[in-house]
Structures are given as structure tokens and as C-alpha cells.
Design a protein around this motif. Sequence first.
Motif, PDB file in Angstrom:
ATOM      1  N   PRO A 618       0.932  -1.368  -0.142  1.00  0.00           N
ATOM      2  CA  PRO A 618       0.000   0.061   0.182  1.00  0.00           C
ATOM      3  C   PRO A 618       1.012   1.378   0.012  1.00  0.00           C
ATOM      4  N   GLY A 619       0.351   2.379  -0.268  1.00  0.00           N
ATOM      5  CA  GLY A 619       0.896   3.803  -0.534  1.00  0.00           C
ATOM      6  C   GLY A 619       2.022   3.636  -1.705  1.00  0.00           C
ATOM      7  N   SER A 620       1.925   2.951  -2.789  1.00  0.00           N
ATOM      8  CA  SER A 620       2.980   2.688  -3.680  1.00  0.00           C
ATOM      9  C   SER A 620       4.320   2.223  -3.342  1.00  0.00           C
ATOM     10  N   ARG A 621       4.396   2.020  -2.182  1.00  0.00           N
ATOM     11  CA  ARG A 621       5.584   1.290  -1.721  1.00  0.00           C
ATOM     12  C   ARG A 621       6.016  -0.056  -2.565  1.00  0.00           C
ATOM     13  N   VAL A 622       6.949  -0.601  -2.221  1.00  0.00           N
ATOM     14  CA  VAL A 622       7.557  -1.966  -2.912  1.00  0.00           C
ATOM     15  C   VAL A 622       8.419  -2.533  -2.134  1.00  0.00           C
ATOM     16  N   ALA A 623       8.376  -3.816  -2.011  1.00  0.00           N
ATOM     17  CA  ALA A 623       9.100  -4.659  -1.254  1.00  0.00           C
ATOM     18  C   ALA A 623       9.923  -5.531  -2.110  1.00  0.00           C
ATOM     19  N   LEU A 624      11.394  -5.466  -2.103  1.00  0.00           N
ATOM     20  CA  LEU A 624      12.066  -6.016  -2.739  1.00  0.00           C
ATOM     21  C   LEU A 624      12.979  -7.204  -1.999  1.00  0.00           C
ATOM     22  N   VAL A 625      13.005  -8.534  -2.495  1.00  0.00           N
ATOM     23  CA  VAL A 625      13.343  -9.531  -1.746  1.00  0.00           C
ATOM     24  C   VAL A 625      14.469 -10.460  -2.828  1.00  0.00           C
ATOM     25  N   VAL A 626      15.487 -10.988  -1.902  1.00  0.00           N
ATOM     26  CA  VAL A 626      16.228 -11.911  -2.612  1.00  0.00           C
ATOM     27  C   VAL A 626      16.845 -12.821  -1.378  1.00  0.00           C
ATOM     28  N   GLY A 627      16.766 -14.180  -1.866  1.00  0.00           N
ATOM     29  CA  GLY A 627      17.093 -15.351  -0.843  1.00  0.00           C
ATOM     30  C   GLY A 627      17.855 -16.432  -1.449  1.00  0.00           C
ATOM     31  N   ASP A 628      18.525 -17.150  -0.586  1.00  0.00           N
ATOM     32  CA  ASP A 628      19.295 -18.179  -1.273  1.00  0.00           C
ATOM     33  C   ASP A 628      19.122 -19.324  -0.104  1.00  0.00           C
ATOM     34  N   VAL A 629      18.394 -20.542  -0.591  1.00  0.00           N
ATOM     35  CA  VAL A 629      18.398 -21.775   0.209  1.00  0.00           C
ATOM     36  C   VAL A 629      19.780 -22.292   0.092  1.00  0.00           C
ATOM     37  N   MET A 630      20.309 -22.799   1.272  1.00  0.00           N
ATOM     38  CA  MET A 630      21.669 -23.421   1.323  1.00  0.00           C
ATOM     39  C   MET A 630      21.561 -24.779   0.678  1.00  0.00           C
ATOM     40  N   GLY A 631      22.309 -25.198  -0.142  1.00  0.00           N
ATOM     41  CA  GLY A 631      22.221 -26.578  -0.968  1.00  0.00           C
ATOM     42  C   GLY A 631      21.937 -26.378  -2.120  1.00  0.00           C
ATOM     43  N   HIS A 632      21.796 -27.753  -3.029  1.00  0.00           N
ATOM     44  CA  HIS A 632      21.631 -27.711  -4.278  1.00  0.00           C
ATOM     45  C   HIS A 632      20.286 -28.831  -4.626  1.00  0.00           C
ATOM     46  N   GLY A 633      20.087 -28.889  -5.794  1.00  0.00           N
ATOM     47  CA  GLY A 633      19.100 -30.124  -5.982  1.00  0.00           C
ATOM     48  C   GLY A 633      17.472 -29.771  -5.930  1.00  0.00           C
ATOM     49  N   ILE A 634      16.727 -30.873  -5.970  1.00  0.00           N
ATOM     50  CA  ILE A 634      15.217 -30.712  -5.956  1.00  0.00           C
ATOM     51  C   ILE A 634      14.604 -30.232  -4.477  1.00  0.00           C
ATOM     52  N   HIS A 635      15.622 -30.613  -3.482  1.00  0.00           N
ATOM     53  CA  HIS A 635      15.045 -30.503  -2.152  1.00  0.00           C
ATOM     54  C   HIS A 635      15.348 -28.995  -1.907  1.00  0.00           C
ATOM     55  N   SER A 636      16.523 -28.373  -2.437  1.00  0.00           N
ATOM     56  CA  SER A 636      16.490 -26.885  -2.133  1.00  0.00           C
ATOM     57  C   SER A 636      15.590 -26.137  -2.910  1.00  0.00           C
ATOM     58  N   ALA A 637      15.111 -26.604  -4.197  1.00  0.00           N
ATOM     59  CA  ALA A 637      14.181 -25.935  -5.011  1.00  0.00           C
ATOM     60  C   ALA A 637      12.930 -25.903  -4.078  1.00  0.00           C
ATOM     61  N   ALA A 638      12.472 -27.205  -3.400  1.00  0.00           N
ATOM     62  CA  ALA A 638      11.228 -27.134  -2.888  1.00  0.00           C
ATOM     63  C   ALA A 638      11.185 -26.377  -1.563  1.00  0.00           C
ATOM     64  N   ALA A 639      12.298 -26.201  -1.040  1.00  0.00           N
ATOM     65  CA  ALA A 639      12.495 -25.391   0.307  1.00  0.00           C
ATOM     66  C   ALA A 639      12.213 -23.793  -0.220  1.00  0.00           C
ATOM     67  N   MET A 640      12.935 -23.633  -1.181  1.00  0.00           N
ATOM     68  CA  MET A 640      12.874 -22.261  -1.793  1.00  0.00           C
ATOM     69  C   MET A 640      11.391 -21.748  -2.022  1.00  0.00           C
ATOM     70  N   GLY A 641      10.508 -22.833  -2.593  1.00  0.00           N
ATOM     71  CA  GLY A 641       9.249 -22.358  -2.850  1.00  0.00           C
ATOM     72  C   GLY A 641       8.308 -22.306  -1.854  1.00  0.00           C
ATOM     73  N   ARG A 642       8.690 -22.795  -0.709  1.00  0.00           N
ATOM     74  CA  ARG A 642       7.974 -22.611   0.684  1.00  0.00           C
ATOM     75  C   ARG A 642       8.444 -21.454   1.181  1.00  0.00           C
ATOM     76  N   PHE A 643       9.520 -21.178   1.222  1.00  0.00           N
ATOM     77  CA  PHE A 643       9.961 -19.696   1.692  1.00  0.00           C
ATOM     78  C   PHE A 643       9.452 -18.701   1.060  1.00  0.00           C
ATOM     79  N   ARG A 644       9.321 -18.599  -0.343  1.00  0.00           N
ATOM     80  CA  ARG A 644       9.019 -17.787  -1.208  1.00  0.00           C
ATOM     81  C   ARG A 644       7.326 -17.461  -0.881  1.00  0.00           C
ATOM     82  N   THR A 645       6.730 -18.546  -0.885  1.00  0.00           N
ATOM     83  CA  THR A 645       5.355 -18.419  -0.730  1.00  0.00           C
ATOM     84  C   THR A 645       5.204 -17.735   0.721  1.00  0.00           C
ATOM     85  N   ALA A 646       5.722 -18.218   1.691  1.00  0.00           N
ATOM     86  CA  ALA A 646       5.584 -17.533   3.139  1.00  0.00           C
ATOM     87  C   ALA A 646       5.933 -16.190   3.058  1.00  0.00           C
ATOM     88  N   MET A 647       7.072 -15.782   2.213  1.00  0.00           N
ATOM     89  CA  MET A 647       7.618 -14.369   2.449  1.00  0.00           C
ATOM     90  C   MET A 647       6.299 -13.408   1.676  1.00  0.00           C
TER      91      MET A 647
END
Length: 930
Positions: A618-647
Motif C-alpha cells: 500500500p502507498g505505492s511502496r514496494v518490497a524487494l526480496v532476494v534469498g538463497d537456500v543453502m544446498g542444491h538439487g530438488i530439495h533446495s528448490a522445494a524449500a525455496m518454493g515454501r520460503f517464497r510463498t511464506a514471504m
Amino acid sequence: MVAESNSTPRSAGAETAPGDLPGSVAALVRLALVLVDRTGRIAQWSRAAEELFGHRADAATDRPASGLLPALESRVLGRCAVRRRCDAFDTLAELTAAGRPWAGRLTVRDREEHQRDVLWWAYPVPGPSGGLLALAADARPLRTTGPRLALGERLLPFSAAPAARGGFHALTAALVPAVGGLPGPLARLLPAAHRSPLLEAVASGGLPALRLDAATVLPVLPSDAQTGTAHAAAGLGRRYPTAQQRAARPGPLPVQREAAPQDQHAQHTQHERRDQPERRELLDPRAQHEQREPVQRPATVGARPAGTPSFPPRAAGREVPPPTGGGATIEQQAAVEPSADGLPPRRTGPTPSGTVPAPAGAECPASGRLGPFLTNGQAGEQLALLNEVGGKVGTTLDLGFTAHELCQVLVPRVADFACVDLVDGLISDSELPVARPDDDTMLRRVALVFNEAGGAWDHVLSEGSLVSMPRRTPPGMALQLNQPVLVPVISDDVAVDYAIALGGAQLAPVVSGRSMLVVPLSARGTVLGILKLLRLPDRTPFDESDAATLKELAVRAALSLDNARLHRAEARVATTLQRSMIPTRPPQIPGVQIAHRYLPGDPKAEVGGDWFDAIQLPGSRVALVVGDVMGHGIHSAAAMGRFRTAMQTLAALDLPPGQLLRHLDNLAHKLGDDHLATCLYAVYDPINRTCELASAGHVPPVLVHPDGTGELLEIPAGAPIGVGGVPFVAKTIDVSDGSMLVLCTDGLVEVRGGDIGAGLAALCGNLIDPQQSPEQACDEVLRRLHSDDRKDDVALLVARFDGVAPSEVATWDLTVDHREVRRARSLVREQLSAWHLEALSDTTELLVSELVTNAVRVARDTVQLQLIRVDKLLVEVSDDNHNLPSLEPAEQLGETGRGLTLVTKLAERWGTARKAVGKVVWFELLLPHA
């Protein structure tokens, strides 16, 4: 130099509609049409768009255009090539945002994840309807063989001579002025419901054209959209009499003589020596009327009447019944009807005494199926063919490549032409169709191979074409009955019907005299499609022995095709889930310009553990987000999806950055996830020109000031998400208009075996020019810092802060009093008059009155009204009550409950959000056109 193609020109006396002729020369191109409405949804998806992009119209219409056609824009940055993820329709909308049309090339991924080089002509639609009109054409055939040309007043179609083919690599899309109005074919291509604004858009923007070189530009006309489609195929088979017509025809059945022993011996010898020319038999409908039903025993090859089945040879001294496993002529199949209860097909016409009916696909004993192999002396050749299919077909799990492998094995060894047409529903839908194939089932041509030395094949439908085959046609019979259909020789009388199926009635001379065999492709109880084979007149026609062999071949090939289909379906699910985790288009937020890049560390994966986001507040404000789940592979991608949705969920609560990271850390513990993640969260206020940041162990951001100097912001580092017990402290800084904020993950600045400080120092150097756009800044950063040898994911987000001028913002504090509603209307009226937006005054006053009334009713101490004029009019009403209003149906005679209903009907967009204290209800209105 051009050579005439296989197309029928207009007759000399044909009249030309006004506006049909754009000039002396025009290019005939198969144009796909896509219309996107003002809300960003697909309003029109033409048949040509189905063929070009693979998505069916019923699946594409009324869905958001964004995300439908992914595009990868390749850019060479330094020593490496970087793929920029984008969306085709989002890119076209940006290119036409200034109100000017655009023409050019943009490579997209179709439904099968295949890259397609596409020429585009994009037009912004004027007027209140708004939207985007996109015309598209497949660039590959245009650049390979050149465009078909229309010369003269009768639009005689021409195409490039073979010697000139391959010389059109510089061909591209262009626009030419619409002198004398739009050509008739182009105007008729536009949908009738939206034709008026679309005609205006094309007429003012320019006609689509092809630029062959610096001096040659040809206007484009849409080619005939009916060729090869269901409309053309609707007339196929009309000359074939039905079983009832044959039964009703008076007259006795002709008696066919017994085959003499010498005839039997001659027939047997003829099958063994296939290198000798064989006498062709014409499938003549007149002969079909006379020979209405197959006789019990076949005659010799020379004496057999046209239209009768070509049975395999008999051994001397005994009779061999007609085979049932190889195939059937069109005469047999015309009298076969499927059983409603799923049992084997039954014959609907009368059966002569002593004749055993045998549909082409009926099961037979093993001895009957092996009969052709044991009696015609070709067992070695046929077994070698089956062995070659097993070794060369199905080497990959790509559906199109597997179909091509099948056709390449058969041409020219078995046939001069081979194509694979698969049921389009099996390709587009995630689930198998429940109903059996019928006359409306659409087939998509996925593979096409022909013997170039055997003649011209330009008349056939190209790969990707859609066609429906009624049951009365040979391909339709094979598809619906799941049985092979054999047409030994195509006579002149029926050649027109087959020519229509191949591309046009004018091709009858080309089709006449050929031999056709259509074999169904079925696996695991599902009919996948058909395999169609053709032989030229100079070769021996197909016979029952060929049908038996190719039926066995088709069974093996169908299993490979089905395996490829299943693999592709699983890959599509994985790709869709991965793409949904990463945004493809930066949001358009007033006061800030945003660009981002994402490069997965694994080139085979679409996404890893890094993520980024830009969320409007609201108020023409904008939230900027950058994150990095530690590790690689499909499990990290799945965790990233949960963190992004929660954010995103927590950002909607409008919490301060420090509190938001604390809630995210608590949520990570509740989920029981062992993954740790670093995160940086920043909130930019374009009105107050401040930026509040908080970090959870992430790489610090870089602020590039308007003079070009870079500053590494010192923010309390905190601990990664998931550690717990560590506070997250926020920091607020003032930012000037024209400055840039650069957020990235460690994959960009960290070098294996080196210090991350070196990468951060390079990022703080004179790497970014503040005069550049965020898109250019992203490209420059990747060119200077990224290299191909890095195996970690890279997420980069660049935001340029432009701010909102104070003159474009009006804010008032209201008391908790119902009399403030009248004052709010007066304030809105005066402010809109000062902004010269009187056209929006009545609607804005009505909606503000409703929202202020609701706020005064529930507020305790404060109510605030704010108007912001940017590219639209944004109105916000805030109060200190945290309960969000809900849209509920109002009673018919009730006096309350209609406020939000009015907002829903009259506003372009509206919504509610919680703030740190209280809530805000907002709506947007489009600014009137100047």
C-alpha cells in the motif's frame, strides 16, 4: 527467380473484392492471430496459433496471457552466452507500451518445450477496449524455402525455385504503410466481434510485411486457412457407397470364377518376385457397385476386379482363407461398424452365403498371422525391417524425434512418404481422453519424411498442422476402428478426395495412382494416432503382406511413442512447478523500475535454491526480496518454493522488515525443515524516499548513487533463516531519485577458492552507470562478473528509484465523524479538478464516499485518505481497525452492504491489506486518454 507451386489460381473471370489486392506483389504467409484484452487475458486464439504454438484454443482462451509462451532471449555477454528468461506476450506488451506497433523476431517455447523461431507483428489496440493484437508466423520455413508470392491481379501463388532456397536467412518482419486501406484477406482474418478497433490499429500502425533484404519489402497476406483442416476433410469419402446403399442396389451378385492352378502359381510367383513390375488395380467406385461384397476366394492379380481385397496367395492344391490381421480395402471397411458395447466390429451389410466377414483389425490365430511370412519368401526382409525398427526407433524419450525415427526407417525402404499424426488431446492434456476417437478428434502431424527423389511433396500438410479425419476416410477408419486400412491404388475418380486430405483438391493429379496404407498406433489400450504411408505409381502397391508386417511394426513403435509421451508429461509437470516458483516479469510499480535475472547453476534444471521477488505494498511502496537456500538439487528448490510463498504471505501483512524475518524464522521451525536460507528484505517508499532493510545472513546490497559511486550498505547481518534465537535488526536509509539498489546472491560475487570481498568490491566499483536502465545494468553486471565455470545459482535484482513527485500525492487526515464523508467528497473533487481529471470526479467521489463511510463506522481514532496520480489514479482509505472488510451479497431491499459491490463494479482494481496498525482499502481507476 520463382517457380510456380501446386496451388490453384483464381479463374480468369473471378471477381476481386475491393481491397483484396495490396499491390503487384505480396507474400502469402500462414498467420497466427492472438488477441489479448485489456485485463491481460487471451480473447482470441486462431487455428493457426494452435498449429504454431501447440496450445488449443479452448485451453488458451480466457486465461492470462502471461506465462503461456515462455521465451529465452539469448545475449552474448563477454565470453559467455546468457539466457534471459522472459515471456512472449509480456515482452510484446512492453515493446508496444508507448502506443506504437512493433515487428521483429522473438524465439518462444511451444507447448512441447521446443524452441520456435517466430516472426511477430504486435499492435496496441486503441480505444477503451485496449489490449494487444499479435500476428505471428513460423520463421523457419520462410527462411528455408522463402515465402510464397502472389503476383498480378489474380494473386497467382508462386514460391521460390529450389535453386534459391536457403538464401532467405536475412528475412525478418517489418511494417509498411496501409495505402488504400487494409487488404480484404487481412481484414477477414480479424475476429468480427473486435474488428473495428483492430482495423484501426492495423491501419494506423502499418501492414505486416516481410523484409527480404535492405531493398525488398513485401506486404503479407494470410494464406488460405481452410487448406488441410477439418473443413476440407469433411468432404472425404463421399463417393464410397454405404452398406445400406450396396444392399439396396438391385441385381444379382456377379459370379467370379475359380482361380486356375496356373493362375495360383503365377500369383505366388508374383509375390516372391516383387522386383518385377506388378499390374496396378484401380479402386473404381463403379466397379465397387458391381462387386458389392468380397467373394470367398480371390482371383489372380491380373483378373481381380477393382475394389476387392488383395488376399495373400494360396498354396497349390488347397485354399487359404482371407487373412484378417493385415488390413482391409476401403470397400471392406465401408461396411464395418463398431460395436456399442466395445466388442469386435460387426458387419452391417448383408453377407453372401459362404463368405466369412473379416474386419481388418480382428485377431487371428498365430498361424494366420505368420502365413504371409512363410509363403511369400520375404521373411528375411521383413524380420530385418522389424529388427531395424527395434534398434533405431525409441533411442530417445523425445516424442517428435521418436516419430521422425519411425518415418526415417520406412522411407524410402518401404514407402515414398510417411507421416505420423497423433491425437492432439494426448499431447495437450495431462490426462488420457476417456472417449474413443470420433469424427471431431483432432490430429496433429508430429513427423513427416518423404523421398525427395520421388517427386515434389510441397502439397502435403506440414509438421504441426491440425486435421480431423471423419470415419468415412481411410485415416479416420484406421483411427476409430484401431485397424489397418489398405488402398492398393488410388483411382482418378477418388483422387480428389484424397487430395483434399493432403492439402487441396487441385492436387488430384499428384495423388492419382499412388498406393496408401494407414496403420493405427495404439499402446496400453489407447489409440495414440496413425501412421500413413504412400507409394508412388512406379513402385509395387501395398498388399496384405505389407499390412501384416507394418501392423507388427506399428505396435512396437507405438510403445516407444507412448514411453516418450509419458516422459514428456512428467517433464512438463516438473517444468511447470519449477517455473511457478520464479517470477517471469517484473511488476510495474510507480516510482521504481525493476529488472531481474536468474541463472540456474545446473543447466538442465529450470530453478535451484535462489529466489527473488518484487511485491507491491500500500502507498505505492514496494518490497524487494532476494534469498538463497543453502544446498542444491530438488530439495533446495522445494524449500525455496515454501520460503517464497511464506514471504509473499507475510509481506501482505505489511510488517516491518525485522518483524517479517522473525515470523519467517519461526515458520521455518514449525515446518520442521532442515534447510537454512539467507534472505534480504527491503521496503522502498517512493513518496518519503526512504528504504528500510533487514538481513538474515545474506550478502549485503550495493547502493549506486546518482553520480555513479557505489556504496556497500552496512546492515546488521543477523543469522540465516532456520537458526533461531538471533534478532533481526532493520536499518532505514534515505535514497535520492536516480539511485539504484543492487541485490544478488553469493553465486554472483563468490568465486571458488577466492574471497567474496573481491566480488563485492567489483560490484561497488564503477560497474553500473546510473543513466542505464535496470535491464542494461543487469546485463552489464552479468557480463563483468559471471562466468560459465560457476556451478552455483545466480539471482540478481536491480531497482532504480525514481520516486513520486510531491505534486502527484494528496493526503488528508479525517476525524471519526460521519460529517467527514461530505468533506472527503469535496476534497476529492477539488484535487481532481487541479489535476485536470474532472472525467473521473463522479466515480471517484462515489467510491470514496462508500469507503470513508465504512472506515468512520469501525475506526477508533484515525482515518486517512490519500490520492496518488501516476500512470493511474490510486485511492487509499486507511483506518486503525485491523479487521479486513469482506465482499458479501446485499439484501434486495437492504440499505447497507453495497459499498464494496460498487467498488468491485466501477474500479479497475481494488483490494485490502493490513498495515502495522490497522488496514487500508484501495482501488485504482484508469486515467482518461488525452
